[in-house]
Design an enzyme around this catalytic site. Structure first.
Site, short mmCIF file in Angstrom:
data_model
loop_
_atom_site.label_atom_id
_atom_site.label_comp_id
_atom_site.label_asym_id
_atom_site.label_seq_id
_atom_site.Cartn_x
_atom_site.Cartn_y
_atom_site.Cartn_z
N TYR A 196 11.31 8.46 1.27
CA TYR A 196 11.25 7.77 0.12
C TYR A 196 11.68 7.83 -1.05
O TYR A 196 12.02 7.16 -1.91
CB TYR A 196 9.65 7.39 -0.10
CG TYR A 196 9.03 6.68 1.23
CD1 TYR A 196 9.39 5.41 1.75
CD2 TYR A 196 8.11 7.56 1.79
CE1 TYR A 196 8.79 4.94 2.87
CE2 TYR A 196 7.48 6.97 2.84
CZ TYR A 196 7.79 5.81 3.42
OH TYR A 196 7.34 5.12 4.55
N HIS B 232 12.77 -2.64 1.82
CA HIS B 232 12.18 -1.17 2.33
C HIS B 232 13.02 -0.31 1.68
O HIS B 232 14.29 -0.58 1.94
CB HIS B 232 12.12 -1.27 3.79
CG HIS B 232 11.17 -2.17 4.40
ND1 HIS B 232 10.04 -2.32 4.36
CD2 HIS B 232 11.53 -3.52 4.98
CE1 HIS B 232 9.36 -3.42 4.83
NE2 HIS B 232 10.25 -4.15 5.31
N ALA C 79 3.31 -0.77 4.80
CA ALA C 79 2.74 -0.93 6.12
C ALA C 79 2.36 -2.35 6.47
O ALA C 79 2.18 -2.59 7.80
CB ALA C 79 1.49 0.07 6.38
N GLU D 281 12.82 -9.52 1.43
CA GLU D 281 12.12 -8.35 2.05
C GLU D 281 12.97 -7.04 1.68
O GLU D 281 14.00 -7.05 1.97
CB GLU D 281 11.88 -8.46 3.47
CG GLU D 281 11.39 -7.35 4.24
CD GLU D 281 10.78 -7.52 5.68
OE1 GLU D 281 11.44 -8.54 6.03
OE2 GLU D 281 10.50 -6.46 6.23
N ARG E 119 13.19 4.61 12.40
CA ARG E 119 11.77 5.28 12.19
C ARG E 119 11.12 4.79 13.45
O ARG E 119 11.70 4.41 14.71
CB ARG E 119 11.18 5.01 10.99
CG ARG E 119 12.01 5.42 9.72
CD ARG E 119 11.31 5.18 8.40
NE ARG E 119 10.11 5.97 8.26
CZ ARG E 119 9.15 5.82 7.56
NH1 ARG E 119 9.01 4.90 6.54
NH2 ARG E 119 8.09 6.39 7.55
N ARG F 124 5.22 11.02 -2.47
CA ARG F 124 4.86 10.87 -0.91
C ARG F 124 6.24 10.75 0.00
O ARG F 124 7.16 10.15 -0.38
CB ARG F 124 4.39 9.31 -1.01
CG ARG F 124 4.17 8.82 0.53
CD ARG F 124 4.26 7.43 0.59
NE ARG F 124 3.96 6.73 1.62
CZ ARG F 124 4.13 5.54 2.16
NH1 ARG F 124 4.70 4.64 1.34
NH2 ARG F 124 3.88 5.07 3.46
N ASN G 37 8.14 -5.62 -0.76
CA ASN G 37 8.14 -4.46 -0.03
C ASN G 37 6.27 -4.44 0.09
O ASN G 37 5.76 -3.92 -0.54
CB ASN G 37 8.40 -3.11 -0.78
CG ASN G 37 8.47 -2.18 0.02
OD1 ASN G 37 7.81 -1.99 1.44
ND2 ASN G 37 8.93 -0.87 -0.33
N PRO H 274 0.86 -1.34 0.08
CA PRO H 274 0.16 0.09 0.05
C PRO H 274 0.82 1.41 0.11
O PRO H 274 1.89 1.42 0.75
CB PRO H 274 -0.73 -0.04 1.40
CG PRO H 274 0.10 -1.00 2.16
CD PRO H 274 0.62 -2.11 1.33
N ASN H 275 0.41 2.31 -0.71
CA ASN H 275 1.03 3.47 -0.86
C ASN H 275 2.26 3.78 -1.70
O ASN H 275 2.64 4.61 -1.96
CB ASN H 275 0.96 4.06 0.65
CG ASN H 275 -0.22 4.40 1.48
OD1 ASN H 275 -1.15 5.03 0.88
ND2 ASN H 275 -0.12 3.83 2.46
#
Ligand code: DQA
Length: 145
Positions: free
Chosen positions: A24, A101, A78, A99, A108, A19, A75, A11-12
């Site tokens: 990012y 990111h 969330a 995985e 964070r 964004r 990825n 998502p996103n």
């Protein structure tokens, strides 16, 4: 026949480029796809690069990968931090999972420090931006060779 790898984005991530660019970066998801496709071609891999905002659709794609792919680069956005369903699908796939990111999730908020995806992942790449997808493909090429 080149080995097929699914590169799945949660998502996103469709908003990349606009964004929170300080977190990012300014590359769009289409830029990420082009770089991933170029690296995959160099490595002799075929990739299917996809994005969804819907947990169930990501789970459907992970299930599809069981018969259609040799590995999964994910990825999960969330959903990384929330989704037992995605973890179960990854474990059921019995495929190598990497995985990714873009941001360093450990620098964070503390809720980003836990990843369900990591429980199913061979390796995790985070904090290196778009390059992380290229590193993941390098590693996946060796895992599926
Ligand atoms: C992300 C990190 C996640 O915590 C966040 O929810 C995202 C993007 C990353 O690529 O840095 O959507 O997966």
């Amino acid at each position: 026949m080149p080995k097929q790898v699914f590169v799945l984005n949660g998502p996103n991530l469709n908003l990349l480029g606009t964004r929170e660019p300080e977190i990012y970066g300014r590359d769009t998801l289409d830029d990420v796809r082009k770089r991933a496709e170029a690296r995959a071609a160099q490595l002799g891999l075929a990739i299917s690069f996809r994005q969804s905002n819907h947990e169930g659709e990501l789970i459907d794609w992970i299930q599809e990968a069981r018969s259609e792919a040799s590995g999964i680069i994910l990825n999960a956005g969330a959903f990384t931090h929330t989704s037992v369903g995605i973890l179960d699908a990854l474990q059921a796939s019995q495929l190598p999972v990497i995985e990714v990111h873009l941001s360093n999730i450990f620098r964070r908020e503390s809720f980003r420090h836990h990843s369900y995806v990591s429980l199913a992942a061979k390796g995790v790449i985070c904090g290196l931006g778009v390059q992380g997808y290229e590193f993941a493909l390098d590693a996946m090429a060796k895992l599926v060779a």
